[in-house]
Design an enzyme around this catalytic site. Structure first.
Site, PDB file in Angstrom:
ATOM      1  N   SER A  62       0.835  -1.202   0.000  1.00 58.24           N
ATOM      2  CA  SER A  62       0.000   0.000   0.000  1.00 58.24           C
ATOM      3  C   SER A  62       0.868   1.249   0.000  1.00 58.24           C
ATOM      4  O   SER A  62       0.579   2.220  -0.705  1.00 58.24           O
ATOM      5  CB  SER A  62      -0.911   0.006   1.230  1.00 58.24           C
ATOM      6  OG  SER A  62      -1.634   1.216   1.314  1.00 58.24           O
TER       7      SER A  62
ATOM      8  N   TRP B 148       2.289   1.629  -3.416  1.00 53.96           N
ATOM      9  CA  TRP B 148       1.244   2.061  -4.341  1.00 53.96           C
ATOM     10  C   TRP B 148       1.143   3.577  -4.372  1.00 53.96           C
ATOM     11  O   TRP B 148       0.886   4.173  -5.425  1.00 53.96           O
ATOM     12  CB  TRP B 148      -0.105   1.470  -3.922  1.00 53.96           C
ATOM     13  CG  TRP B 148      -1.269   1.873  -4.787  1.00 53.96           C
ATOM     14  CD1 TRP B 148      -1.744   1.233  -5.893  1.00 53.96           C
ATOM     15  CD2 TRP B 148      -2.108   3.034  -4.615  1.00 53.96           C
ATOM     16  NE1 TRP B 148      -2.821   1.909  -6.418  1.00 53.96           N
ATOM     17  CE2 TRP B 148      -3.065   3.019  -5.659  1.00 53.96           C
ATOM     18  CE3 TRP B 148      -2.140   4.071  -3.695  1.00 53.96           C
ATOM     19  CZ2 TRP B 148      -4.041   3.998  -5.784  1.00 53.96           C
ATOM     20  CZ3 TRP B 148      -3.110   5.056  -3.820  1.00 53.96           C
ATOM     21  CH2 TRP B 148      -4.052   5.009  -4.855  1.00 53.96           C
ATOM     22  N   HIS B 149       1.369   4.204  -3.216  1.00 55.43           N
ATOM     23  CA  HIS B 149       1.216   5.653  -3.127  1.00 55.43           C
ATOM     24  C   HIS B 149       2.318   6.420  -3.837  1.00 55.43           C
ATOM     25  O   HIS B 149       2.114   7.589  -4.186  1.00 55.43           O
ATOM     26  CB  HIS B 149       1.146   6.094  -1.662  1.00 55.43           C
ATOM     27  CG  HIS B 149      -0.194   5.877  -1.039  1.00 55.43           C
ATOM     28  ND1 HIS B 149      -0.587   4.668  -0.512  1.00 55.43           N
ATOM     29  CD2 HIS B 149      -1.257   6.708  -0.879  1.00 55.43           C
ATOM     30  CE1 HIS B 149      -1.812   4.766  -0.047  1.00 55.43           C
ATOM     31  NE2 HIS B 149      -2.246   5.992  -0.251  1.00 55.43           N
ATOM     32  N   GLY B 150       3.458   5.830  -4.029  1.00 54.40           N
ATOM     33  CA  GLY B 150       4.508   6.572  -4.715  1.00 54.40           C
ATOM     34  C   GLY B 150       5.806   5.810  -4.808  1.00 54.40           C
ATOM     35  O   GLY B 150       6.087   4.915  -3.998  1.00 54.40           O
TER      36      GLY B 150
ATOM     37  N   PHE C 108      -0.599   9.961  -7.579  1.00 51.01           N
ATOM     38  CA  PHE C 108      -0.507   8.545  -7.255  1.00 51.01           C
ATOM     39  C   PHE C 108      -1.234   7.690  -8.284  1.00 51.01           C
ATOM     40  O   PHE C 108      -1.092   6.494  -8.285  1.00 51.01           O
ATOM     41  CB  PHE C 108      -1.081   8.273  -5.867  1.00 51.01           C
ATOM     42  CG  PHE C 108      -0.450   9.122  -4.792  1.00 51.01           C
ATOM     43  CD1 PHE C 108       0.924   9.309  -4.769  1.00 51.01           C
ATOM     44  CD2 PHE C 108      -1.217   9.751  -3.840  1.00 51.01           C
ATOM     45  CE1 PHE C 108       1.510  10.099  -3.800  1.00 51.01           C
ATOM     46  CE2 PHE C 108      -0.636  10.541  -2.862  1.00 51.01           C
ATOM     47  CZ  PHE C 108       0.732  10.709  -2.852  1.00 51.01           C
TER      48      PHE C 108
END
Length: 480
Positions: free
Chosen positions: A323, A326-328, A480
């Site tokens: 997770s 996934w954000h960056g 994102f």
């Protein structure tokens, strides 16, 4: 095209008028309009990336039909693998290629092998790619699991993938919720339309009046943290916590409100996360569409909680780290995810992670109990500390920022005025905490003319603030 721009206002009025006054005779005509509007909305940024959405749509449309029509298990797995490889491949190339190359070069440098980086590419990250790839992947996975029958209507499927209100920053919709609404007939509802307009207005207030105002302070504090004492740095971290919440939940409110105008209901994405009493509850209230996606399509397939606590904890760390990534494409996001995993562990080991699954804090009272207040405050402060990694440019600057927060203690005399925005947001959230879609039942006792005047006044203020910022501040989660 940004929600907080005059271009979008014109766009929305035109599409809304065509949708209900011209193309309302047949659902398929409305879906053609939605598809054209969605592609126009996305192409406003960079028309070249429309090809990615179209190809992704085409691949999962064909794969879904092929999986449904195939009986042999091995062939079904191969087809699912094609969809996964294509969508994850898109993400890996556009979002993570340079990250992995740079990380590998850094590892070699640390081992004493100094090499010149000739592999990095000047790659532009397509807006919203993390959102629509996850949305299409969930479709093929559900078809593979026989939880969903694929549609043969390509136009409707393409409209589902590219539905403009939630295309670039979610919520990440499931086909089981959104696709039937696109395939079915929609009827205009004045009541839903008013609910939608109020949600749009509330989302704009969050974004323009709170998030964008706090952003100026946050940028200055994080950009010059060496110059400030610990008190200001604490304010900067708290302001960022409120900024990112208002920015992202504001987008979700607008997306849900716009969808209501077209007779479509989107899933909830935020349920007052800063009133959570532990980190487990926080993630049931924050970015719900993503956290439930990881739960259903990663955590449970890994074994979930079925194979003992140690393997369950392993699965918890995997989904939190993924997770974060996934954000960056930065190690700061990975560490942020890892910190939330560590914060989640104590309540999981003690069996308290599911304690507040449905309970609303102070449900039958205006005020929380002393214990609830202590739990909320502790959870909020822990989440704020983790946000420092999310906001910082590097791990080194994040660690230095945190160190200064605890060692350069002082009583800040500047940037205190931002506390008005923080206090106002938390107060309003507390009032509405039983219904994230704004429960306006208490407004029924207010004179309609007075209520209308207040709403128009708020709208005028929002429009005025947007006009002051001619560049229209972009939403944080677009990156994102």
């Amino acid at each position: 095209m940004l929600f907080n721009s005059f271009e979008f206002l014109v766009f929305l009025i035109v599409v809304f008028g065509l949708y209900w006054l011209v193309f309302n005779t047949k659902t398929k005509y409305q879906n053609v309009l939605l598809l054209l509007a969605s592609y126009s909305f996305y192409g406003w940024w960079d028309y070249r990336f429309l090809s990615l959405i179209f190809i992704s749509t085409l691949v999962d449309y064909v794969v879904g039909l092929q999986i449904h029509g195939t009986v042999k298990a091995s062939q079904r797995k191969v087809l699912l693998g094609i969809s996964m490889a294509f969508n994850i491949g898109l993400l890996a190339f556009f979002k993570y290629f340079n990250f992995f190359v740079d990380s590998w070069i850094q590892v070699l440098d640390n081992l004493g092998y100094h090499t010149k980086n000739t592999w990095s590419l000047n790659i532009i990250l397509p807006v919203g790619i993390s959102f629509y790839t996850f949305q299409t992947m969930s479709y093929t996975i559900d078809v593979y699991r026989k939880k969903l029958v694929p549609t043969k209507d390509f136009i409707s499927f393409a409209a589902f993938v590219s539905f403009f209100p939630q295309l670039v920053a979610g919520p990440i919709e499931r086909a089981s919720n959104l696709l039937p609404q696109i395939l079915g007939k929609r009827n205009f509802s004045y009541e839903k339309g008013m609910q939608g307009l109020r949600l749009i207005l509330w989302g704009l207030v969050k974004k323009v009046v709170i998030a964008d105002v706090l952003a100026l302070k946050v940028d200055d504090i994080f950009g010059n943290y060496h110059d400030f004492g610990g008190g200001v740095l604490w304010l900067g971290a708290i302001y960022f916590a409120i900024q990112i919440y208002c920015d992202f939940s504001g987008y979700s409110d607008i997306a849900i409100g716009v969808s209501k105008l077209f007779g479509i209901e989107l899933m909830s994405n935020f349920k007052f996360p800063y009133f959570s009493r532990n980190v487990g509850e926080f993630w049931r209230r924050w970015h719900i569409s993503l956290s439930t996606w990881f739960r259903d399509y990663l955590y449970i397939p890994l074994g979930g909680s079925r194979n003992g606590k140690w393997k369950s904890l392993r699965n918890v760390f995997i989904i939190f780290l993924v997770s974060g990534l996934w954000h960056g494409a930065n190690w700061t996001f990975v560490v942020w995810g890892g910190l939330h995993a560590l914060l989640f562990v104590p309540s999981y080991i003690m069996g308290r992670n599911r304690k507040y699954t449905d309970a609303i804090v102070a449900e039958n009272s205006w005020f929380p109990t002393l214990r609830e207040f202590a739990e909320i405050l502790l959870t909020f402060l822990l989440v704020v500390l983790a946000w420092v990694f999310f906001r910082s440019e590097s791990l080194a600057s994040a660690l230095e920022y945190l160190t200064f927060m605890f060692t350069k203690l002082d009583f800040p005399l500047i940037y205190k005025n931002g506390l008005y925005s923080v206090g106002s947001l938390l107060f309003l959230d507390w009032i509405f905490r039983k219904d994230e879609r704004l429960n306006f039942t208490f407004l029924k006792n207010i004179n309609k003319k007075v209520l209308g005047f207040v709403e128009v006044a708020v709208l005028v203020i929002v429009v005025y603030l947007i006009s002051l910022n001619t560049s229209s501040s972009q939403f944080i989660y677009f990156q994102f």
